[in-house]
Scaffold this active site. Structure first.
Site, PDB file in Angstrom:
ATOM      1  CB  SER A  42      36.073 -44.731  85.558  1.00 34.73           C
ATOM      2  OG  SER A  42      35.535 -46.040  85.707  1.00 34.73           O
ATOM      3  CB  SER A 132      24.209 -57.959  81.535  1.00 29.95           C
ATOM      4  OG  SER A 132      23.095 -57.189  81.160  1.00 29.95           O
ATOM      5  CE1 TYR A 156      25.005 -54.597  79.828  1.00 30.16           C
ATOM      6  CE2 TYR A 156      27.231 -53.952  80.434  1.00 30.16           C
ATOM      7  CZ  TYR A 156      26.022 -54.549  80.750  1.00 30.16           C
ATOM      8  OH  TYR A 156      25.850 -55.119  81.983  1.00 30.16           O
ATOM      9  CE  LYS A 160      29.111 -56.901  81.922  1.00 34.29           C
ATOM     10  NZ  LYS A 160      30.036 -57.114  83.047  1.00 34.29           N
TER      11      LYS A 160
HETATM   12  C1  WQD Z   1      15.547 -49.195  81.488  1.00 39.82           C
HETATM   13  C2  WQD Z   1      14.402 -48.684  80.619  1.00 39.82           C
HETATM   14  C3  WQD Z   1      15.161 -47.251  78.870  1.00 39.82           C
HETATM   15  C4  WQD Z   1      16.440 -43.865  81.252  1.00 39.82           C
HETATM   16  C5  WQD Z   1      20.517 -51.711  82.595  1.00 39.82           C
HETATM   17  C6  WQD Z   1      21.993 -51.524  82.639  1.00 39.82           C
HETATM   18  C7  WQD Z   1      22.720 -52.766  82.230  1.00 39.82           C
HETATM   19  C8  WQD Z   1      22.091 -54.000  82.793  1.00 39.82           C
HETATM   20  C9  WQD Z   1      20.589 -54.043  82.706  1.00 39.82           C
HETATM   21  C10 WQD Z   1      23.325 -54.968  84.576  1.00 39.82           C
HETATM   22  C11 WQD Z   1      14.772 -48.681  79.129  1.00 39.82           C
HETATM   23  C12 WQD Z   1      14.236 -46.504  79.833  1.00 39.82           C
HETATM   24  C13 WQD Z   1      15.945 -45.110  80.896  1.00 39.82           C
HETATM   25  C14 WQD Z   1      15.707 -42.702  80.910  1.00 39.82           C
HETATM   26  C15 WQD Z   1      14.040 -44.079  79.883  1.00 39.82           C
HETATM   27  N1  WQD Z   1      22.402 -54.093  84.176  1.00 39.82           N
HETATM   28  N2  WQD Z   1      14.759 -45.195  80.229  1.00 39.82           N
HETATM   29  N3  WQD Z   1      14.517 -42.856  80.245  1.00 39.82           N
HETATM   30  O1  WQD Z   1      19.129 -50.275  79.600  1.00 39.82           O
HETATM   31  O2  WQD Z   1      17.564 -51.950  80.680  1.00 39.82           O
HETATM   32  O3  WQD Z   1      20.035 -51.834  81.291  1.00 39.82           O
HETATM   33  O4  WQD Z   1      20.136 -52.847  83.315  1.00 39.82           O
HETATM   34  O5  WQD Z   1      24.011 -55.641  83.921  1.00 39.82           O
HETATM   35  O6  WQD Z   1      24.025 -52.642  82.757  1.00 39.82           O
HETATM   36  O7  WQD Z   1      22.290 -50.512  81.714  1.00 39.82           O
HETATM   37  O8  WQD Z   1      18.412 -50.053  82.028  1.00 39.82           O
HETATM   38  O9  WQD Z   1      17.672 -48.139  83.389  1.00 39.82           O
HETATM   39  O10 WQD Z   1      19.052 -47.688  81.287  1.00 39.82           O
HETATM   40  O11 WQD Z   1      16.701 -48.494  81.063  1.00 39.82           O
HETATM   41  O12 WQD Z   1      12.970 -44.178  79.263  1.00 39.82           O
HETATM   42  O13 WQD Z   1      16.104 -41.540  81.217  1.00 39.82           O
HETATM   43  O14 WQD Z   1      14.159 -47.328  80.971  1.00 39.82           O
HETATM   44  O15 WQD Z   1      14.921 -46.845  77.530  1.00 39.82           O
HETATM   45  O16 WQD Z   1      13.624 -48.986  78.374  1.00 39.82           O
HETATM   46  P1  WQD Z   1      18.724 -51.034  80.789  1.00 39.82           P
HETATM   47  P2  WQD Z   1      18.022 -48.515  81.976  1.00 39.82           P
END
Ligand code: WQD
Length: 345
Positions: A42, A132, A156, A160
């Site tokens: 998926s 996470s 999410y 977890k």
């Molecule tokens: C990081 C920062 C966004 C995209 C991820 C996974 C989660 C967990 C932890 C394992 C945030 C910012 C992002 C964009 C942005 N991993 N951003 N513009 O949300 O911290 O969590 O890692 O378990 O599964 O989702 O990671 O990369 O989505 O965001 O400004 O286009 O980058 O707002 O501050 P996140 P992310």
């Protein structure tokens, strides 16, 4: 390839064709394990497993399907003599979980319960669980240790956290279980070969693949989700950990399941915090590619700062990460250049 070792265990890797899963399959195969994968594709493609075989010279045994399917799990456990399990298969985007909470609860909790039932029924006791850092929620202090309170603030993260409680209940009833729940911080980067990397379906949720798709011209600019957070430059701070370090951490974790029964929680991070704008700057420096950005509103579910205290696994396992954000940017960019439209091509 490590030669001359005793044959390793047979490891079932759920979600093994995914970003972290495929990199972990490489580490396991290169260290003498036999690998069995269940993946519903998926958010991955079977092509990833072909590349795992190309990188290691060894194939995985692959099943296509849903980890919530007990009949499938029984078939795999009966046919493959599984010794240990690593459970990656889950929905994992913070922002997406706010939009589709019921699907996140169904997949993330349902698959974990089904897997534990199958392990119980087939006498398999060793599990490394993909948890996470997002379970910590809005950190009251950083860096975060495993003793800091769990206070998830998005669906999410709540799935977890619920799974960690399910693991604890399972261990109380079945004391033979030996489980490590690894709280990853932010996995990023790609295999240095450029053959494996983060290749999400549709528009990326995560920062690094969004950056690489802007750099290669598939997306026109990076939306920065908020620059009004209580951080030095106003953008969110995260602990980015190279995906190959994450994979290596899983290999080491398997070897430490035998240390004790019950469930243990361990952070998997670097201890270094980097803001969104600093990642953009590091990416531009590492790749020479300018990244146009536009500041947009905060993303629901985001928290200001998440940085790990990685000292517990360093003390107990003698293990630390070895790669930094510059390595992640360079490796992610190499993967994107070699795969302009992802693994499938
Ligand atoms: C990081 C920062 C966004 C995209 C991820 C996974 C989660 C967990 C932890 C394992 C945030 C910012 C992002 C964009 C942005 N991993 N951003 N513009 O949300 O911290 O969590 O890692 O378990 O599964 O989702 O990671 O990369 O989505 O965001 O400004 O286009 O980058 O707002 O501050 P996140 P992310």
């Amino acid at each position: 390839m490590i030669s001359g070792r005793d044959p390793g265990s047979t490891v079932l890797v759920t979600g093994g064709a995914g970003f972290i899963g495929s990199h972990t399959c490489v580490e396991l195969l290169e260290n003498g394990h036999r690998v069995v994968v269940i993946d519903d594709h998926s958010n991955s493609t079977p092509a990833s497993l072909e590349r795992v075989a190309k990188l290691t010279g060894r194939a995985v045994t692959a099943y296509t399907g849903d980890v919530r399917d007990r009949a499938l799990l029984d078939r795999v456990f009966e046919a493959q003599r599984i010794d240990q399990v690593i459970h990656f298969a889950a929905r994992k985007a913070v922002g997406e979980s706010v939009e589709f909470p019921l699907e996140y609860w169904d997949v993330n909790v349902g698959a974990t319960v089904a897997l534990l039932q199958a392990m119980r029924d087939h006498g398999v006791r060793d599990l490394v669980f993909s948890s996470s850092c997002s379970v910590y929620g809005v950190a009251r202090r950083v860096p975060l240790t495993e003793e800091d309170p769990v206070a998830p603030v998005n669906p999410y993260a709540r799935t977890k956290s619920a799974c960690e409680q399910i693991l604890a209940d399972a261990c109380r009833r079945h004391p033979e279980f030996r489980i490590l729940a690894l709280r990853y911080f932010n996995p990023a980067g790609a295999h240095p070969s450029g053959l494996l990397g983060e290749d999400p379906r549709g528009v990326p949720n995560n920062l690094m693949p969004y950056l690489t798709q802007v750099a290669i011209g598939r997306l026109d600019r990076l939306p920065v989700h908020g620059t009004d957070y209580p951080t030095p430059d106003g953008s969110c701070i995260r602990d980015y950990i190279h995906v190959v370090d994450v994979a290596d951490g899983h290999r080491v974790a398997l070897d430490h399941l035998a240390d004790e029964t019950g469930v243990r929680v361990r952070n998997l991070g670097t201890g270094v915090g980097t803001s969104v704008l600093e990642v953009v700057s590091a990416f531009e420096s590492a790749t020479g590619r300018p990244i146009p950005v536009t500041t947009v509103g905060r993303r629901p579910g985001d928290v200001p700062v998440l940085v790990a205290d990685p000292s517990r696994v360093a003390r107990e396992w003698g293990w630390r990460t070895t790669r930094d954000v510059a390595d992640m940017c360079a490796d992610a960019w190499r993967f994107q250049q070699l795969n302009p439209f992802g693994h499938a091509c």
